[in-house]
Design an enzyme around this catalytic site. Structure first.
Site, PDB file in Angstrom:
ATOM      1  N   LYS A  54      21.121  38.613  48.243  1.00 40.97           N
ATOM      2  CA  LYS A  54      22.845  38.500  49.494  1.00 40.97           C
ATOM      3  C   LYS A  54      23.452  37.196  48.945  1.00 40.97           C
ATOM      4  O   LYS A  54      24.405  37.950  47.938  1.00 40.97           O
ATOM      5  CB  LYS A  54      22.920  39.741  50.207  1.00 40.97           C
ATOM      6  CG  LYS A  54      22.424  41.279  50.328  1.00 40.97           C
ATOM      7  CD  LYS A  54      22.102  42.180  51.077  1.00 40.97           C
ATOM      8  CE  LYS A  54      21.901  43.783  51.804  1.00 40.97           C
ATOM      9  NZ  LYS A  54      21.369  44.475  52.547  1.00 40.97           N
ATOM     10  N   GLN A  98      22.965  43.262  58.493  1.00 41.45           N
ATOM     11  CA  GLN A  98      21.546  43.699  57.930  1.00 41.45           C
ATOM     12  C   GLN A  98      20.101  44.494  59.353  1.00 41.45           C
ATOM     13  O   GLN A  98      20.323  44.220  60.625  1.00 41.45           O
ATOM     14  CB  GLN A  98      20.532  42.717  57.818  1.00 41.45           C
ATOM     15  CG  GLN A  98      18.941  42.159  56.571  1.00 41.45           C
ATOM     16  CD  GLN A  98      19.983  43.387  55.552  1.00 41.45           C
ATOM     17  OE1 GLN A  98      20.362  43.386  55.296  1.00 41.45           O
ATOM     18  NE2 GLN A  98      18.399  43.960  54.963  1.00 41.45           N
ATOM     19  N   ASP A 121      29.468  47.803  54.002  1.00 37.06           N
ATOM     20  CA  ASP A 121      27.493  48.671  53.711  1.00 37.06           C
ATOM     21  C   ASP A 121      28.176  50.069  53.609  1.00 37.06           C
ATOM     22  O   ASP A 121      27.106  51.110  53.769  1.00 37.06           O
ATOM     23  CB  ASP A 121      26.665  48.471  54.856  1.00 37.06           C
ATOM     24  CG  ASP A 121      25.396  48.335  54.907  1.00 37.06           C
ATOM     25  OD1 ASP A 121      25.198  48.479  53.011  1.00 37.06           O
ATOM     26  OD2 ASP A 121      24.636  49.033  55.195  1.00 37.06           O
TER      27      ASP A 121
END
Ligand code: NAP
Length: 288
Positions: A54, A98, A121
């Site tokens: 990412k 994450q 997200d």
């Protein structure tokens, strides 16, 4: 029939190019680059690889990414405090936590601490709720990426039966909501579904997100179906999906490979969501 491969890598590159161009445009207008804060906790090795992918993708398109790497024994208080600081920081457009977190930390509590307008997200209940209510804000990256893939191959959704195997908050549930929003008739299968085979056999569009290698035998695929394999399973030195790829590709019309199908789209959508969040925060578009 041998299925056409859906080249997620190439389609993701198209999205990256578009994001990069839009960011270059912002910069020429004298505005700062969008910025993403990524929080990673502990030593979970796959998470390290995902975070690094990412970070590199952000670098390619001009998003300013900062990685906050915290130790395995990070406390509730420390993580909450970091998220609150990032929520308050006007220089931060997107926050990505994450997953998975160490077992001592409750994922849902921290996801809910993220400001929904920075939740790139798309995992916050507000964003999932907006998707359910047909007024999407920031959308979960993987399912949004899959819809993009399906539209790319010309899928029209109306009158089509979509079957989603897996019902996690991260993939299966938002996937079902996206397909419903797009106009498909949707069946959701999970751990307690009886006779999974009969559901899979009726799928015009099959999306599998379970995390069990070759859970779906190729013989179950309806001839001419579109198969989207989200699963990532490590076997010795290579990755396999949740679908028996070799046999399935003899029956499907379209199929995603693993790797190189859904994975790159998830990252591309994170970039796009971060840009969208930055634009929305500056009043350019009305995501909120
Ligand atoms: P997860 O949280 O473990 O969820 C798995 C889901 O599968 C659950 O809903 C579970 O049901 C269901 N399930 C378990 N056994 C089943 C069975 N025998 N039949 C039908 N459903 C069953 O996993 P996830 O986060 O959704 O991820 C799924 C897979 O996708 C993993 O391999 C992950 O690595 C991969 N993934 C890939 C990407 C990408 O970008 N390519 C992104 C995210 C995830 P219950 O709800 O009843 O437990």
């Amino acid at each position: 029939m041998t299925a056409t491969l859906i080249d997620g890598k190439a389609i993701a590159q198209e999205i990256e190019s578009s994001v990069r161009e839009r960011i270059e445009q912002l910069r020429t207008e004298g505005r700062r680059a969008p910025s993403l804060a990524v929080i990673r906790i502990g030593d979970h090795a796959p998470s390290g690889i995902y975070v690094e992918n990412k970070r590199k993708a952000c670098q390619r398109v001009g998003i300013d990414a900062t990685i906050h790497a915290l130790p395995e024994d990070t406390t509730d208080v420390a993580l909450t405090s970091l998220i609150r600081d990032l929520n308050q920081d006007n220089g931060v457009d997107g926050i990505l936590l994450q997953l998975p977190l160490p077992a001592s930390l409750q994922e849902t509590a921290f996801i809910e601490t993220i400001n929904p307008s920075k939740d790139v997200d798309g995992s916050h209940p507000m964003n999932l709720g907006r998707l359910a209510a047909r007024t999407p804000g920031l959308r979960p990256c993987t399912s949004r990426g899959i819809i993009h893939l399906l539209k790319w191959i010309g899928e029209t959704f109306y009158g089509r039966h979509a079957v989603v195997v897996g019902a996690s908050n991260l993939v299966g549930r938002p996937m079902s909501l996206e397909l419903l929003l797009a106009g498909a008739t949707v069946t959701i299968c999970h751990r307690f579904t009886h006779d999974l085979e009969s559901h899979v056999r009726r799928a015009d569009i099959l999306v599998v997100a379970v995390g069990r290698p070759r859970l779906i035998p190729g013989d179950w695929i309806r001839p001419g179906a579109t198969v989207i394999d989200v699963g990532i399973n490590r076997e010795k030195d290579h990755l396999v999906g949740d679908v028996d790829f070799e046999r399935a590709r003899e029956r499907a019309q379209f199929i995603t490979p693993v790797p190189g199908g859904v994975g790159p789209m998830t990252v591309a959508m994170l970039l796009d969501n971060t840009l969208e969040a930055a634009l929305a925060r500056s009043g350019r578009v009305s995501a909120y």
